[in-house]
Design a protein around this motif. Structure first.
Motif, PDB file in Angstrom:
ATOM      1  N   LEU A  41      80.141  45.086   9.503  1.00  0.00           N
ATOM      2  CA  LEU A  41      79.220  43.963  10.279  1.00  0.00           C
ATOM      3  C   LEU A  41      80.207  43.319  10.938  1.00  0.00           C
ATOM      4  N   THR A  42      79.653  43.079  12.271  1.00  0.00           N
ATOM      5  CA  THR A  42      80.447  41.909  13.154  1.00  0.00           C
ATOM      6  C   THR A  42      79.237  40.990  13.746  1.00  0.00           C
ATOM      7  N   LYS A  43      79.954  40.130  14.220  1.00  0.00           N
ATOM      8  CA  LYS A  43      79.054  38.981  14.874  1.00  0.00           C
ATOM      9  C   LYS A  43      78.646  39.488  16.341  1.00  0.00           C
ATOM     10  N   ASN A  44      77.547  39.422  16.625  1.00  0.00           N
ATOM     11  CA  ASN A  44      77.054  39.806  18.197  1.00  0.00           C
ATOM     12  C   ASN A  44      77.391  38.415  18.919  1.00  0.00           C
ATOM     13  N   GLU A  45      76.894  38.591  20.322  1.00  0.00           N
ATOM     14  CA  GLU A  45      76.941  37.454  21.371  1.00  0.00           C
ATOM     15  C   GLU A  45      76.209  36.185  20.940  1.00  0.00           C
ATOM     16  N   LYS A  46      75.270  36.490  20.035  1.00  0.00           N
ATOM     17  CA  LYS A  46      74.403  35.236  19.608  1.00  0.00           C
ATOM     18  C   LYS A  46      74.839  34.740  18.220  1.00  0.00           C
ATOM     19  N   GLY A  47      75.922  35.302  17.815  1.00  0.00           N
ATOM     20  CA  GLY A  47      76.733  34.628  16.601  1.00  0.00           C
ATOM     21  C   GLY A  47      75.876  35.399  15.222  1.00  0.00           C
ATOM     22  N   LYS A  48      75.013  36.268  15.578  1.00  0.00           N
ATOM     23  CA  LYS A  48      74.280  36.973  14.195  1.00  0.00           C
ATOM     24  C   LYS A  48      75.152  38.039  13.839  1.00  0.00           C
TER      25      LYS A  48
ATOM     26  N   ASN B 159      80.895  37.596   0.003  1.00  0.00           N
ATOM     27  CA  ASN B 159      82.197  37.360   0.877  1.00  0.00           C
ATOM     28  C   ASN B 159      82.979  38.495   1.357  1.00  0.00           C
ATOM     29  N   THR B 160      82.090  39.404   2.181  1.00  0.00           N
ATOM     30  CA  THR B 160      82.757  40.640   2.850  1.00  0.00           C
ATOM     31  C   THR B 160      81.622  40.849   3.959  1.00  0.00           C
TER      32      THR B 160
ATOM     33  N   GLN C 229      74.970  51.077  13.023  1.00  0.00           N
ATOM     34  CA  GLN C 229      74.784  52.200  12.399  1.00  0.00           C
ATOM     35  C   GLN C 229      73.383  52.607  12.226  1.00  0.00           C
ATOM     36  N   TYR C 230      72.279  51.891  12.586  1.00  0.00           N
ATOM     37  CA  TYR C 230      70.855  52.224  12.135  1.00  0.00           C
ATOM     38  C   TYR C 230      70.082  52.297  13.705  1.00  0.00           C
ATOM     39  N   ASP C 231      70.771  52.428  14.716  1.00  0.00           N
ATOM     40  CA  ASP C 231      70.205  52.780  16.033  1.00  0.00           C
ATOM     41  C   ASP C 231      69.953  54.424  16.383  1.00  0.00           C
ATOM     42  N   TRP C 232      69.823  55.236  15.651  1.00  0.00           N
ATOM     43  CA  TRP C 232      69.702  56.564  15.895  1.00  0.00           C
ATOM     44  C   TRP C 232      68.487  56.955  16.873  1.00  0.00           C
TER      45      TRP C 232
END
Length: 188
Positions: free
Chosen positions: A170-177, A157-158, A182-185
């Motif tokens: 975490l945030t919801k992206n444009e697709k709702g996911k 619940n976080t 943080q892991y795009d290095w």
């Protein structure tokens, strides 16, 4: 009993966020998770830093000094625990896989554990390209597989979780996911 492991001399390991660490086993049981840090405390990161600079980070120098003295470094606790319990450790099989001996390493290693990177080729890379994974194995979590994001939010619940480098939001992206950058290095 030997504590020597060639990985402290011939290896670079990249976490899934690009931070450099001594080896993947240091993620377990060790106080600093094996993360190589600069003098200002920020982690060396493959997306922005020179790998050779990281090869003389304080943590890896300390590990080398311990090994040259025949002592276990706290960052190597997983291998120590495995060997104490009769399990073949990564240190043991890596010592067999590479031609580097303690005596050869000591010849070219300074008393403080620093090395000239030109004296030791990087022979082994453990590279984690982010946490994109189509699986969500029970032993993993959101740091190792993006497929865990929705389960993490539902279970705890976080929308936050702790990784070794930061508190991840975490945030919801444009697709709702659920997602995070943080892991795009590797895109750098």
């Amino acid at each position: 009993m030997s504590t020597f492991c060639p990985l402290a001399w011939n290896s670079i390991n990249l976490r899934n966020n690009g931070d450099l660490r001594i080896c993947c086993n240091t993620n377990s049981y060790s106080p600093k998770k094996g993360i190589m840090r600069k003098e200002d405390g920020t982690p060396y990161n493959a997306g922005r830093d020179d790998l050779n600079d990281a090869r003389n980070a304080e943590i890896i120098k300390d590990v080398r000094v311990s090994m040259m003295k025949g002592e276990w470094n706290p960052e190597c606790e997983r291998c120590r625990q495995e060997e104490v319990n009769g399990i073949r450790s990564r240190r043991e099989y890596e010592s067999e896989d590479w031609d580097l001996t303690l005596e050869e390493a000591m010849e070219k290693t300074n008393e403080d554990g620093s090395i000239d990177p030109g004296d030791f080729d990087l022979e082994f890379f453990d590279i984690r390209y982010g946490n994109f994974c189509n699986l969500k194995c029970r032993m993993c979590g959101p740091t190792d597989s993006h497929m865990w994001y929705s389960d993490h939010v539902a279970l705890y619940n976080t929308t936050k979780y702790k990784d070794t480098h930061d508190l991840i939001q975490l945030t919801k992206n444009e697709k709702g996911k659920w997602s995070t950058d943080q892991y795009d290095w590797f895109k750098n």
